[in-house]
Design an enzyme around this catalytic site. Structure first.
Site, PDB file in Angstrom:
ATOM      1  N   GLY A 229       0.812  -1.104  -0.224  1.00  0.00           N
ATOM      2  CA  GLY A 229       0.005  -0.079   0.071  1.00  0.00           C
ATOM      3  C   GLY A 229       0.852   1.344  -0.116  1.00  0.00           C
ATOM      4  CB  ALA A 230      -0.086   4.796  -0.068  1.00  0.00           C
ATOM      5  N   GLY A 233       6.602   0.732   2.099  1.00  0.00           N
ATOM      6  CA  GLY A 233       8.039   0.559   2.064  1.00  0.00           C
ATOM      7  C   GLY A 233       8.248  -0.117   1.059  1.00  0.00           C
ATOM      8  CE  LYS A 234       3.973   0.574  -3.733  1.00  0.00           C
ATOM      9  NZ  LYS A 234       3.593   1.688  -2.589  1.00  0.00           N
ATOM     10  CB  SER A 235       9.813   2.233  -3.473  1.00  0.00           C
ATOM     11  OG  SER A 235       8.608   2.535  -4.374  1.00  0.00           O
ATOM     12  CG  HIS A 270      11.545   7.045  -5.010  1.00  0.00           C
ATOM     13  ND1 HIS A 270      11.263   5.763  -5.469  1.00  0.00           N
ATOM     14  CD2 HIS A 270      10.546   7.501  -4.225  1.00  0.00           C
ATOM     15  CE1 HIS A 270       9.959   5.570  -4.670  1.00  0.00           C
ATOM     16  NE2 HIS A 270       9.864   6.644  -4.135  1.00  0.00           N
TER      17      HIS A 270
END
Length: 399
Positions: A229-230, A233-235, A270
């Site tokens: 989800g937003a 921490g997926k990135s 990023h």
């Protein structure tokens, strides 16, 4: 040549003294680690740590045959007492080579941080590289013959592994063992999962490794999908999976969005996280990249790719959607997933998981949610590993 790891932890050990963190609390049994020290063939000791003689005894070894003690990094805290019978520890100047009467040769390797790395060549020709905590080899030249064994700070300095891979010093048969382990990563399965993604492993204190022997380390998955989800921490999780590899191509599907300062801040954050050696491409044209040969791809993210694809087929207009738009989107998704199936490149892709939240109030919102769910499912079906990130914690759904 064999190497006994008298300790595998950070200089302060694990758990750290008086540290109340969750990782230290869980570091018990085999997950408890003394400061890293290596005993090579009973003749060479790399780094002298408190309790080295007792650690050797617990591992069924003795320090009685040690002919050379070498230090790799500055020691903070009280001076370490040299056990009776051991030679005084020293350090080899960068680039110099030391020959031991036992037939071992030791060459000092310059680092980009305080300390010295050591290449040890045994009488049998086996070669290992030992890198101290917080350091990475500097001034490497390509091509380099792969080492049989590399012991390094894989968690703290994954870029060190990337540098070694870039010049061929780490190859498919190199056994990469993580040492100097600290409380940055929870021990146990989470540590093993992160190291496996880098092509490395951890072993308990007291383990003896045979240099040059084959170790069944899990292969790095060729295709991985990271869902979340937003702000989950997926990135970060996706980037972590490739930070020990050189020449990664980061594919940003969101574009620059000129004039949107909030979006620019996100993009900037990023970019600052990513290693300097990575390249960036801003595009939604993923199929040609997947068909080409080249370095690993990190695609962030599929949800923005879908937005672009739905814009292109007129998905937001009910009439256009019914009059061929839906069919055109299905074709685009099929073309993408077929390219994922046949790609030869290492691929890590990020996507949002939006199906567990509130049902969107608009028809277009519900359409997007449904299509993203279908895309994620189709993409995941072509991946060896699928992760779901929740509150910064990665749950392995496949692989």
């Amino acid at each position: 040549m064999d190497v006994t790891l008298l300790g595998t932890g950070a200089p302060a050990g694990l758990p750290r003294p008086d540290c109340p963190c969750a990782a230290c609390a869980a570091a018990q049994g085999e997950d408890a680690r003394a400061a890293t020290a290596l005993l090579v063939d009973g003749a060479l000791l790399l780094d002298l740590t408190p309790g080295a003689a007792f650690a050797a005894a617990r591992a069924g070894r003795s320090l009685a045959g040690v002919r050379q003690v070498l230090l790799s990094h500055p020691h903070d805290g009280p001076a370490v007492e040299v056990p009776a019978g051991l030679p005084q520890p020293g350090r080899v100047p960068d680039g110099r080579e030391l020959a031991l009467l036992t037939g071992h040769r030791v060459r000092a390797v310059a680092l980009d941080a305080p300390g010295t790395g050591y290449v040890v060549t045994g009488p049998d020709g086996g070669r290992l590289l030992y890198v101290p905590p917080g350091g990475a080899p500097a001034g490497l030249e390509a091509p380099t013959e792969p080492y049989d064994l590399v012991l390094a700070d894989v968690v703290g300095r994954p870029d060190a592994l990337a540098r070694l891979r870039a010049v061929g010093a780490v190859g498919p048969t190199t056994d990469v063992v993580a040492v100097h382990l600290d409380h940055d990563v929870p021990p146990g399965r989470e540590l093993g999962r992160r190291l496996a993604a880098a092509g490395a492993r951890a072993v308990p204190d007291g383990t003896t490794l045979a240099v040059g022997s084959y170790e069944d380390v899990p292969d790095v998955p060729r295709r991985t999908l990271v869902l979340g989800g937003a702000r989950s921490g997926k990135s970060v999780e996706a980037e972590r999976r490739l930070e020990s590899f050189p020449d990664v191509l980061y594919v940003a599907t969101g574009g620059s969005r000129a004039g949107d300062t909030e979006w620019a801040a996100r993009v900037g954050a990023h970019r600052e996280r990513r290693p300097a050696s990575w390249q960036t491409a801003e595009t939604c044209d993923l199929v040609p990249l997947l068909k080409d040969e080249g370095p690993p791809l990190l695609v962030d993210c599929l949800s923005l790719w879908l937005t672009d694809a739905m814009d292109a087929v007129g998905a937001w207009d009910d009439a256009e959607w019914a009059d061929g738009g839906e069919r055109a989107l299905r074709d685009r998704v099929r073309e993408l997933t077929e390219a994922v199936r046949t790609t030869r490149r290492t691929l890590v892709a990020v996507s949002n998981e939006v199906g567990s939240g509130i049902v969107p109030a608009t028809a277009s919102g519900r359409r997007y949610r449904d299509e993203l769910g279908r895309l994620n499912a189709a993409f995941a079906a072509e991946c060896e590993q699928v992760l779901l990130v929740v509150a910064g914690q990665a749950l392995v759904l496949r692989g």
